[in-house]
Design an enzyme around this catalytic site. Structure first.
Site, PDB file in Angstrom:
ATOM      1  CE  LYS A 254      75.438  32.454  30.714  1.00  0.00           C
ATOM      2  NZ  LYS A 254      76.675  33.127  31.131  1.00  0.00           N
TER       3      LYS A 254
ATOM      4  NE  ARG B  28      76.440  42.157  36.800  1.00  0.00           N
ATOM      5  CZ  ARG B  28      77.722  42.147  36.420  1.00  0.00           C
ATOM      6  NH1 ARG B  28      78.379  43.290  36.254  1.00  0.00           N
ATOM      7  NH2 ARG B  28      78.338  41.007  36.228  1.00  0.00           N
TER       8      ARG B  28
HETATM    9  N1  BES Z   1      75.059  33.058  35.633  1.00  0.00           N
HETATM   10  C1  BES Z   1      76.214  33.692  35.098  1.00  0.00           C
HETATM   11  C2  BES Z   1      77.458  33.459  35.956  1.00  0.00           C
HETATM   12  C3  BES Z   1      78.009  32.049  35.951  1.00  0.00           C
HETATM   13  C4  BES Z   1      78.824  31.627  34.925  1.00  0.00           C
HETATM   14  C5  BES Z   1      77.750  31.200  36.999  1.00  0.00           C
HETATM   15  C6  BES Z   1      79.346  30.350  34.943  1.00  0.00           C
HETATM   16  C7  BES Z   1      78.270  29.921  37.030  1.00  0.00           C
HETATM   17  C8  BES Z   1      79.078  29.495  35.988  1.00  0.00           C
HETATM   18  C9  BES Z   1      75.982  35.189  34.991  1.00  0.00           C
HETATM   19  O1  BES Z   1      74.704  35.595  34.716  1.00  0.00           O
HETATM   20  C10 BES Z   1      76.855  35.674  33.873  1.00  0.00           C
HETATM   21  O2  BES Z   1      76.573  35.323  32.757  1.00  0.00           O
HETATM   22  N2  BES Z   1      77.884  36.452  34.210  1.00  0.00           N
HETATM   23  C11 BES Z   1      78.796  36.937  33.262  1.00  0.00           C
HETATM   24  C12 BES Z   1      79.146  38.348  33.661  1.00  0.00           C
HETATM   25  C13 BES Z   1      79.753  39.148  32.567  1.00  0.00           C
HETATM   26  C14 BES Z   1      78.760  39.367  31.450  1.00  0.00           C
HETATM   27  C15 BES Z   1      80.208  40.475  33.115  1.00  0.00           C
HETATM   28  C16 BES Z   1      80.029  36.048  33.287  1.00  0.00           C
HETATM   29  O3  BES Z   1      80.381  35.542  34.350  1.00  0.00           O
HETATM   30  O4  BES Z   1      80.600  35.825  32.229  1.00  0.00           O
HETATM   31 MN    MN Z   2      74.279  35.689  32.632  1.00  0.00          MN
END
Ligand code: BES
Ligand code: MN
Ligand code: ZN
Length: 491
Positions: free
Chosen positions: A265, A339
């Protein structure tokens, strides 16, 4: 502990008391602060909040909140205003005038419930974690008096009991979630929760360490955790409030820090990712609240705990891992780790048996996708379920508790989103469509169709955002306590 009590009739006002009331309340008319001040406050409160901290003897402070705010269950303006007012106060004793509310009105009750949750949660602030030197003269709310009408007393008393216990669970969860991730590792969460559970005879913990996770075939939890020097854990917490009958399982995503893994990220996107364990923390909070209320139910919490880190041993895009259920998963995006750990935990939950019976239902909660915030914002939790009765009872509990959620679609039209050419399933769609629902469909594949299952995406609601910063909210513990009290399904 914030001490709370109910009273009606005449009130012995003192200068450490903060009276919060409404314009036409008989309490305000008769409260001896003087006719001129009363009239001035009433006039201002016709259009905005009227707050007076000087010259309002015998009280230390008097706030008159516009009538419309007392009746607004949607935006919860009253709760937000009171949280702000009580955080910076000279009065440790709040007197809340509840006489405007009709306790037979479900909407009014929801307003009271969420307001009380907010107030009881004031007992804890992030500065209590010990990372900040305590401010000298900070006054904390220590007493809450509800001034009511005699016929409200019975209903209010039940709500006080419910919300005080619930807030205790929320605070237990918030204390874990607010702690920075270099301290709050999977092993720390286990030891802290095991220690706290000792206070409750109905709670019992079982733990799988990183070796047992691998030996038992939890290949997805292992894959997510293997890149980190702080290894993963599976924590199973049993709550036995009775000896027999159906049991419900709550599964929580417990990523103690989500860097995205090799699919790293940005720094900005990572900043709040210590909160990626809120699902797991809130499952524990729910069990604490249930134990405080001594509910006659049987529940199991399954917490999937891991750190998602890059590094030489980290899972790689394209890697294939086998889940506890036997399905092989192509991990095409290492940032869709939630997930993965949940899939193993749900499959583990579905295999649990008490008296040879499977779970009566499984409810998972997770900060799963940023996209749910795009869809529903910060106030509403996203709900996906394979069962219309569970959708209905959860929606009703949400309405009755003010801890809102909204049902989202879930059916086979989303199956292509997680099809893989090389494995049984992949963890993210290659298009950008229906991100949160694709995640829900992925999870759905790990829960047998005959077990009612619901997935709560709490990315928007797990944090309270106020005055430019975020802290853990403890949601959806209020919703789930309301659900347990209402359904009586798990008895
Ligand atoms: N923990 C994150 C989701 C999240 C993002 C929660 C911002 C709260 C604030 C999760 O693990 C994630 O990174 N999800 C991705 C999914 C994508 C790779 C399909 C996302 O939301 O970008
Ligand atoms: Mn994530
Ligand atoms: Zn995550």
């Amino acid at each position: 502990m914030i001490n709370s009590l109910l009273t009606h009739g005449s009130l012995a006002a003192r200068d450490d008391m903060h009276l919060v009331t409404w314009p036409d309340s008989s309490l305000l008319q008769n409260c001896e602060i003087g006719a001129a001040l009363t009239e001035a406050l009433r006039q201002q409160a016709a259009h905005s909040l009227a707050d007076c901290a000087f010259g309002c003897a015998p009280f230390g402070r008097v706030t008159v909140v516009p009538e419309s705010d007392w009746l607004d269950g949607l935006t919860q303006k009253l709760a937000a205003a009171l949280r702000g007012l009580c955080r910076k106060t000279a009065c440790p004793h709040l007197v809340l005038d509840t006489s405007r509310w009709d306790m037979d009105d479900k909407k009014h009750r929801a307003i009271v419930i969420s307001l009380l949750h907010n107030l009881f949660n004031l007992e804890y602030q992030v500065s209590d974690l010990g990372y900040k030197k305590p401010a000298d003269r900070a006054v904390r709310l220590s007493h809450l008096t509800l001034w009511c009408l005699p016929h409200q007393e019975h209903a209010l008393s039940a709500l006080l009991t419910q919300t005080a216990a619930c807030a205790k669970g929320m605070i237990a969860a918030r204390r874990l979630a607010d702690r920075p991730s270099e301290h709050c590792t999977p092993a720390f969460m286990v030891s802290d929760i095991v220690r706290q559970a000792e206070d409750y005879p109905q709670l019992r913990c079982d733990v799988l360490d990183e070796n047992q996770i691998q030996q038992h075939g939890l290949g997805l939890l292992h894959a997510v955790g293997k890149g980190a020097s702080n290894p993963p854990r599976l924590l199973v917490i049993h709550y036995d409030g009775c000896d027999e009958g159906p049991f419900g399982v709550y599964v929580g995503k417990g990523i103690t820090f989500d860097t995205g893994g090799l699919w790293l990220k940005s720094g900005e996107g990572m900043y709040t990712m210590k909160y990626d364990m809120c699902g797991a923390a809130n499952v524990f909070g729910l069990l604490v609240a249930t134990a405080e209320l001594k509910l006659p139910v049987r529940l199991v919490g399954v917490l999937a705990l891991a750190e998602n880190m890059p590094g030489p041993d980290a899972m790689r895009p394209g890697e294939i891992a086998t889940s506890y259920s036997g399905l092989s998963v192509e991990i095409n995006n290492t940032d869709a780790e939630g997930r993965l750990v949940l899939a193993d935990a749900i499959a583990w939950a579905a295999a649990l048996r008490k008296e040879q019976q499977p779970p009566h239902y499984i409810i998972d909660m997770a900060t799963l996708t940023g996209a749910v915030v795009k869809a529903l914002g910060y106030d509403i939790t996203g709900l996906w379920s394979n069962d219309s009765a569970l959708t209905r009872t959860l929606s009703t509990a949400a309405e009755h508790s003010g801890d809102s959620l909204w049902p989202m679609p879930l059916d086979a039209r989303f199956a292509p989103q997680v099809e893989s050419r090389i494995a049984d399933i992949c963890n993210t769609p290659t298009n950008n469509a229906a991100i949160s629902t694709s995640a829900a469909w992925f999870l759905n594949r790990f829960c047998p169709a005959e077990i009612p299952w619901a997935h709560l995406d709490i990315s928007g609601t797990a944090l309270w955002r106020e005055q430019g910063y975020s802290v853990a909210s403890g949601r959806p513990v209020p919703l789930l306590i309301q659900h347990l009290l209402e359904t009586g399904e798990v008895k």
